[in-house]
Structures are given as structure tokens and as C-alpha cells.
Design a protein around this motif. Structure first.
Motif, PDB file in Angstrom:
ATOM      1  N   GLY A  75     -45.479  50.903 -70.640  1.00 47.35           N
ATOM      2  CA  GLY A  75     -45.871  50.570 -71.983  1.00 47.35           C
ATOM      3  C   GLY A  75     -46.672  51.228 -72.741  1.00 47.35           C
ATOM      4  N   LEU A  76     -46.974  52.370 -72.368  1.00 43.80           N
ATOM      5  CA  LEU A  76     -47.983  53.351 -73.114  1.00 43.80           C
ATOM      6  C   LEU A  76     -47.109  53.977 -74.180  1.00 43.80           C
ATOM      7  CD1 LEU A  76     -49.974  55.298 -70.204  1.00 43.80           C
ATOM      8  CD2 LEU A  76     -50.328  52.869 -71.513  1.00 43.80           C
ATOM      9  N   ARG A  77     -47.729  54.303 -75.295  1.00 37.35           N
ATOM     10  CA  ARG A  77     -47.389  54.376 -76.535  1.00 37.35           C
ATOM     11  C   ARG A  77     -48.138  55.406 -77.391  1.00 37.35           C
ATOM     12  NH1 ARG A  77     -43.930  52.419 -74.268  1.00 37.35           N
ATOM     13  NH2 ARG A  77     -42.383  50.674 -74.697  1.00 37.35           N
ATOM     14  N   LYS A  78     -47.621  56.154 -78.359  1.00 39.03           N
ATOM     15  CA  LYS A  78     -48.422  56.816 -79.349  1.00 39.03           C
ATOM     16  C   LYS A  78     -49.291  55.935 -79.871  1.00 39.03           C
ATOM     17  CE  LYS A  78     -47.370  59.300 -83.585  1.00 39.03           C
ATOM     18  NZ  LYS A  78     -47.706  60.800 -83.182  1.00 39.03           N
ATOM     19  N   GLY A  79     -50.503  56.171 -79.897  1.00 40.13           N
ATOM     20  CA  GLY A  79     -51.906  55.218 -80.295  1.00 40.13           C
ATOM     21  C   GLY A  79     -52.533  54.997 -79.189  1.00 40.13           C
ATOM     22  N   ASP A  80     -51.961  55.235 -77.768  1.00 34.80           N
ATOM     23  CA  ASP A  80     -52.813  54.933 -76.632  1.00 34.80           C
ATOM     24  C   ASP A  80     -53.760  56.091 -76.599  1.00 34.80           C
ATOM     25  OD1 ASP A  80     -52.650  52.392 -75.036  1.00 34.80           O
ATOM     26  OD2 ASP A  80     -50.336  52.885 -75.376  1.00 34.80           O
ATOM     27  N   ILE A  81     -54.864  55.829 -76.026  1.00 34.63           N
ATOM     28  CA  ILE A  81     -55.602  56.949 -75.337  1.00 34.63           C
ATOM     29  C   ILE A  81     -55.780  57.169 -74.218  1.00 34.63           C
ATOM     30  CG2 ILE A  81     -58.262  57.837 -75.552  1.00 34.63           C
ATOM     31  CD1 ILE A  81     -58.484  56.535 -78.352  1.00 34.63           C
ATOM     32  N   PHE A  82     -55.002  58.462 -73.601  1.00 34.68           N
ATOM     33  CA  PHE A  82     -54.889  58.690 -72.159  1.00 34.68           C
ATOM     34  C   PHE A  82     -56.235  59.632 -71.548  1.00 34.68           C
ATOM     35  CE2 PHE A  82     -52.759  60.855 -68.677  1.00 34.68           C
ATOM     36  CZ  PHE A  82     -52.128  59.919 -68.059  1.00 34.68           C
ATOM     37  N   GLN A  83     -56.694  59.092 -70.499  1.00 36.89           N
ATOM     38  CA  GLN A  83     -57.632  59.827 -70.061  1.00 36.89           C
ATOM     39  C   GLN A  83     -57.105  60.364 -68.395  1.00 36.89           C
ATOM     40  OE1 GLN A  83     -61.546  58.806 -70.744  1.00 36.89           O
ATOM     41  NE2 GLN A  83     -62.430  59.558 -68.681  1.00 36.89           N
ATOM     42  N   ASN A  84     -57.268  61.715 -68.318  1.00 38.94           N
ATOM     43  CA  ASN A  84     -56.876  62.111 -66.839  1.00 38.94           C
ATOM     44  C   ASN A  84     -58.003  62.621 -65.979  1.00 38.94           C
ATOM     45  OD1 ASN A  84     -55.131  62.928 -64.889  1.00 38.94           O
ATOM     46  ND2 ASN A  84     -54.198  64.696 -65.972  1.00 38.94           N
ATOM     47  N   SER A  85     -57.967  61.699 -64.916  1.00 38.32           N
ATOM     48  CA  SER A  85     -59.080  62.160 -64.227  1.00 38.32           C
ATOM     49  C   SER A  85     -58.763  63.080 -62.906  1.00 38.32           C
ATOM     50  CB  SER A  85     -59.785  60.995 -63.562  1.00 38.32           C
ATOM     51  OG  SER A  85     -59.173  60.207 -62.746  1.00 38.32           O
ATOM     52  N   SER A  86     -57.782  63.557 -63.023  1.00 35.84           N
ATOM     53  CA  SER A  86     -57.188  64.638 -61.917  1.00 35.84           C
ATOM     54  C   SER A  86     -57.754  65.812 -62.170  1.00 35.84           C
ATOM     55  CB  SER A  86     -55.651  64.969 -62.285  1.00 35.84           C
ATOM     56  OG  SER A  86     -55.096  64.053 -61.568  1.00 35.84           O
ATOM     57  N   GLY A  87     -57.871  66.617 -61.110  1.00 31.85           N
ATOM     58  CA  GLY A  87     -58.288  68.015 -61.158  1.00 31.85           C
ATOM     59  C   GLY A  87     -57.247  68.699 -61.848  1.00 31.85           C
ATOM     60  N   TYR A  88     -57.651  69.561 -62.823  1.00 31.81           N
ATOM     61  CA  TYR A  88     -56.754  70.499 -63.647  1.00 31.81           C
ATOM     62  C   TYR A  88     -56.522  71.910 -62.716  1.00 31.81           C
ATOM     63  CZ  TYR A  88     -56.211  67.615 -67.436  1.00 31.81           C
ATOM     64  OH  TYR A  88     -55.637  66.544 -68.240  1.00 31.81           O
ATOM     65  N   GLY A  89     -56.010  72.801 -63.123  1.00 35.84           N
ATOM     66  CA  GLY A  89     -55.750  74.067 -62.159  1.00 35.84           C
ATOM     67  C   GLY A  89     -54.456  73.984 -61.395  1.00 35.84           C
ATOM     68  N   MET A  90     -54.621  74.203 -60.221  1.00 34.32           N
ATOM     69  CA  MET A  90     -53.392  74.308 -59.393  1.00 34.32           C
ATOM     70  C   MET A  90     -52.695  72.881 -59.205  1.00 34.32           C
ATOM     71  SD  MET A  90     -52.448  77.109 -58.683  1.00 34.32           S
ATOM     72  CE  MET A  90     -52.603  78.798 -58.241  1.00 34.32           C
ATOM     73  N   PHE A  91     -53.709  72.132 -58.738  1.00 33.32           N
ATOM     74  CA  PHE A  91     -53.306  70.643 -58.600  1.00 33.32           C
ATOM     75  C   PHE A  91     -52.587  70.023 -59.879  1.00 33.32           C
ATOM     76  CE2 PHE A  91     -54.176  65.942 -58.521  1.00 33.32           C
ATOM     77  CZ  PHE A  91     -53.315  65.527 -57.347  1.00 33.32           C
ATOM     78  N   THR A  92     -51.099  69.731 -59.419  1.00 35.35           N
ATOM     79  CA  THR A  92     -50.167  69.381 -60.647  1.00 35.35           C
ATOM     80  C   THR A  92     -50.508  68.029 -61.438  1.00 35.35           C
ATOM     81  OG1 THR A  92     -49.121  68.137 -58.963  1.00 35.35           O
ATOM     82  CG2 THR A  92     -48.534  70.537 -59.476  1.00 35.35           C
TER      83      THR A  92
END
Ligand code: ADP
Ligand code: ZN
Length: 437
Positions: free
Chosen positions: A126-143
């Protein structure tokens, strides 16, 4: 009921089984041709006198030997590339939860298709353009970092690469930016709620969060329901692994009844991890995946070591892509105690049914005089010094655990916040047993 706007890729998502099989066969043939550019696969095939032309049907896949994590390690870092290195635009590595890391290479095509798969998953819930998506994953090597980043951007969402750690800042972003959807590992979702409470923030009142994507580590349905209740969201299970790109391999649809695995990207098999024979339909075994939409590093019959089963029947959402059951764990997570096989998730399933208990627990295995012992420490939600109550609760938890795992663990109720917390994936088991041989 079918409705075009439910699907990002309607043709691919709703294709009937016969069409899926046809597409898989076509893409498998192309993949096998590509594999013949990799000395490792070329030699493997030659050793058993197998040629790509000998694979006529999907069942013929069983003639191909398995690929293991060990094979990846032995050809670290670039030995399994099917393309010249100039065509590779990104390298990722597994987070190394269970040993030496492995490397996965991607061409631009691979990255584009990966982003498409993640976008498809996010759109599905149900996510669409207009949603604000926050990613709390580690960036870098972790995919989980870049994987969700590119998928969310592909969908046109405003994407906040908050990354892991600094929980107060994470929460400030959620409130300040009006984050509507968050990706978090399940153990971290519980942590977020605790810190929100400390900060006097009520997620329902003070945030716009309504969708949570949780994955990367095993969790029970009970834990999911808890996360949903705590944060006032719908939480969807997301499964992936670096060897298969990362997130976007299998994902729950709004029905929340298993994870659709995208069969236009992967051929899925479930095998008995001991005999390596296919298990009868619907039975639990090791998930084996063949990539059929990847250029740089195709993998044939990759043994994931994850244990699950294929859920029978059709999903009301209209997608015919097979559904995987919630992961039971990895074959290497299995504990053997007094000859009984036990998975941490079985223990979690019981603990999470007690509303007096928090989300954190730790299983410690010891052996005293050749006698295996299990201690389960679990955090209480609220402080109490009512000794009688604690004793009754401990007894009831012990009884229910015994019913489930057939051995009697020592249960210890500990105050909230006293168990160690990890930055990344949760560590639930500490095995302190000494081998006696
Ligand atoms: P590592 O193998 O070092 O942990 P990955 O980030 O590639 O590195 O982790 C992939 C693994 O994480 C999967 O093989 C599986 O064991 C676990 N995993 C990923 N998603 C889920 C999920 N939704 N449920 C249970 N386990 C998961
Ligand atoms: Zn569905």
C-alpha cells in the motif's frame, strides 16, 4: 477481487502458474548459458557430463549440483563473476552473522531489477508516491540500507536514509518529517517504542507512522502483533539475503498470510537438509534458490540454510507467486539439547504470549557434568516485588515452555532494560557448553 491499482507490475504479479513456469524456463536457459562463462560452474557441469541443453523442464533442475556458502567463500571475491569486472557497478557483502563474509556483484541491470523488486514489495503493502519512507537499516555493505533506498526511490517516495543507531534522532526524524512508513528489524522496532515512551511520545498521537516493514531476522507472529499494537501500525514481513541481492526476495501482501516469493526472479525449491531430496509439498525444509534474473553473479540451486515451507493454496490477493511460511530459523540456529532439536523461535512464540513479558530474551546453554541445561532470561514489562506473583508467572512460563520444547528450562524474570542490546540483528542464544570429547 482483481484491481489493477493493487499491483505495480500487474502482468508479472498476477500471471497464472503456466505462464510463471514458461517464463522461468526461458530465464533459466539464459542463466545457464551465462553460468558457462564462470569456470566454477563450467567445471561442475563437465564433471558430471551435464550440458545446459540437458535441462528441458523445471524438474531437470534437480540434475544440477547445489551451490553453497562455502563455494562463495572459496571463490572470494570475484571468482563467481559471469561478466568482466568492468561491467560490475556494485559490490555487496553479507553481514557475516555466521562467519567469513561473502561477496555479491551487480551489473546496472541487476541493480535496476533489484530496485524494481523492492518497489513491487512496497507498493504491494500500500505504499505510494507521497509516502515518507524512513530506513533504519545500516547503510554500507548491509543490503537492507541501499536495497530499500533504491526501491523506495523507484516508487517515488520521499526517502529518509536515517540508517541504524541513535534512536532519539531516529524518532525525531519520524516526528519532524511526518514519516508514514518505516523499515526496521523487529528487535529494533521494540527498542524504538521503549525510547518513544521515555521521550513521552505516543506513536498514535504524535507520529504519522502507519506501515512498518520488518525483516532480516526471524520473529514470531506474536512479536509482529505486539509491534503493530505498540506502534499503531500494520507490520509486514520482509525476507531477503545478500546472496539473492538483499531485500525484495519474498514479502507479505496485505493478507499477511505468508511471503510471496517473486518467481520471475527466483526458482524456489524446499529440500530435506540431510538427504537433499525435495520434501513433500507443504513440509518444512531448507530453502534453495536459483537466480534467473541476474547478470553478474547467477547462482544455481543456492542452499540458503533457512528453514521454511511453501504454504498450500492460493492467496486471495490474486498473485500466484508461491508463498513461504514465516522462517523457522537457519539450520545453524537449531539447538540440540538432550537429543531434542529446538529452535529459538519456538521459545519466542511462547514468551510473547505473556503480556507481562517484554520483547527481550536470552537463551543460555550450559552443561554441568555432561548434563545440558537451558536458562531463559526474559525481561518483565513492569517492575513488581510481588514475590508470589513472580513465582506463579515463572512456573506458568516454565510449564508452557516444557510443553513446547519437551525439556524443562530454568526461567529467570529480569527487570526491563537489563539484557544486553545489539546494534544489528538480535543475538538470542548463548551456547556456553563445553564439548566433552
Ligand atoms: P547474514 O547471513 O550475515 O546475516 P544477510 O544480511 O544476507 O547476512 O542475512 C540474510 C539472512 O537473514 C537470511 O538468510 C535469513 O536467515 C535472515 N532473514 C532475512 N529476512 C528474514 C525474515 N523476514 N525472517 C527470518 N529471517 C530472515
Ligand atoms: Zn497475497
Amino acid at each position: 477481487m482483481k484491481h489493477e491499482s493493487m499491483y505495480l507490475h500487474p502482468e508479472l504479479e498476477t500471471m497464472p502458474r503456466s505462464e510463471i513456469n514458461r517464463l522461468q524456463m526461458e530465464r533459466l536457459q539464459q542463466t545457464l548459458q551465462r553460468c558457462m562463462c564462470i569456470p566454477f560452474y563450467k567445471q561442475r557441469f563437465a564433471e558430471i557430463g551435464l550440458k545446459p541443453e540437458d535441462i528441458h523442464t523445471l524438474d531437470d533442475l534437480q540434475k544440477i549440483p547445489f551451490t553453497t556458502k562455502q563455494d562463495l567463500r572459496e571463490h572470494y571475491p570475484f571468482g563467481l563473476s559471469a561478466v568482466p569486472l568492468e561491467k560490475v557497478v556494485r559490490l555487496h557483502s553479507s553481514s557475516g552473522t555466521t562467519g567469513t563474509p561473502t561477496v555479491i556483484l551487480h551489473t546496472q541491470h541487476d541493480l535496476d531489477e533489484w530496485a524494481n523488486a523492492v518497489a513491487r514489495c512496497l507498493y504491494m503493502v500500500g505504499l505510494r508516491k507521497g509516502d515518507i519512507f524512513q530506513n533504519s537499516s545500516g547503510y554500507g555493505m548491509f543490503t537492507g540500507g541501499l536495497g530499500f533506498q533504491y526501491g523506495a526511490e523507484r516508487l517515488g517516495m520521499l526517502t529518509v536514509p536515517a540508517a541504524a543507531g541513535n534512536t532519539k534522532r531516529q524518532i525525531k526524524f519520524i516526528t519532524d518529517f511526518g514519516t508514514t512508513a518505516l523499515h526496521a528489524i523487529p528487535s529494533y522496532a521494540g527498542r524504538l517504542y521503549e525510547v518513544m515512551e521515555e521521550m513521552g511520545i505516543d506513536p498514535r498521537r504524535d507520529t504519522k507512522l502507519r506501515t512498518l516493514i520488518i525483516g532480516a531476522e526471524p520473529h514470531s507472529d506474536e512479536q509482529r502483533r505486539r509491534i503493530e499494537d505498540m506502534l499503531g501500525v500494520k507490520a509486514y514481513n520482509s525476507f531477503g539475503m545478500s546472496e539473492m541481492c538483499g531485500p525484495g526476495v519474498a514479502f507479505e501482501c496485505p493478507e499477511q498470510n505468508g511471503l510471496h516469493i517473486w518467481e520471475d526472479y527466483y526458482i524456489v525449491e524446499i529440500v530435506n537438509p540431510d538427504t537433499l531430496e525435495p520434501v513433500p509439498e507443504g513440509e518444512i525444509g531448507e530453502l534453495v534458490l536459483t537466480t534467473i534474473n541476474r547478470e553478474a553473479m547467477p547462482l544455481l540451486r543456492y542452499r540458503t540454510r533457512d528453514l521454511t515451507r511453501i504454504l498450500p493454496g492460493d492467496c486471495p490477493c490474486g498473485r500466484h507467486h508461491k508463498r513461504l511460511d514465516r522462517m523457522k530459523g537457519r539450520s545453524d540456529d537449531m539447538m540440540i539439547l538432550k537429543g531434542v532439536n529446538i529452535f529459538p523461535i519456538q521459545i519466542e512464540n511462547i514468551l510473547m504470549q505473556f503480556k507481562e513479558l517484554g520483547n527481550e530474551y536470552l537463551i543460555t546453554l550450559t552443561n554441568l557434568e555432561a548434563n545440558d541445561e537451558m536458562t531463559v532470561e526474559v525481561e518483565l514489562n513492569d517492575f513488581t516485588d510481588d514475590y508470589g506473583f513472580l513465582q506463579r508467572l515463572t512456573k506458568e512460563i516454565t510449564r508452557q515452555l516444557k510443553d513446547e520444547i519437551l525439556i524443562t528450562p530454568r526461567v529467570k524474570l529480569v527487570p526491563k532494560g537489563s539484557l544486553p542490546k545489539q546494534e544489528g540483528k538480535a543475538v538470542r542464544v548463548k551456547d556456553l557448553r563445553k564439548t566433552l570429547i
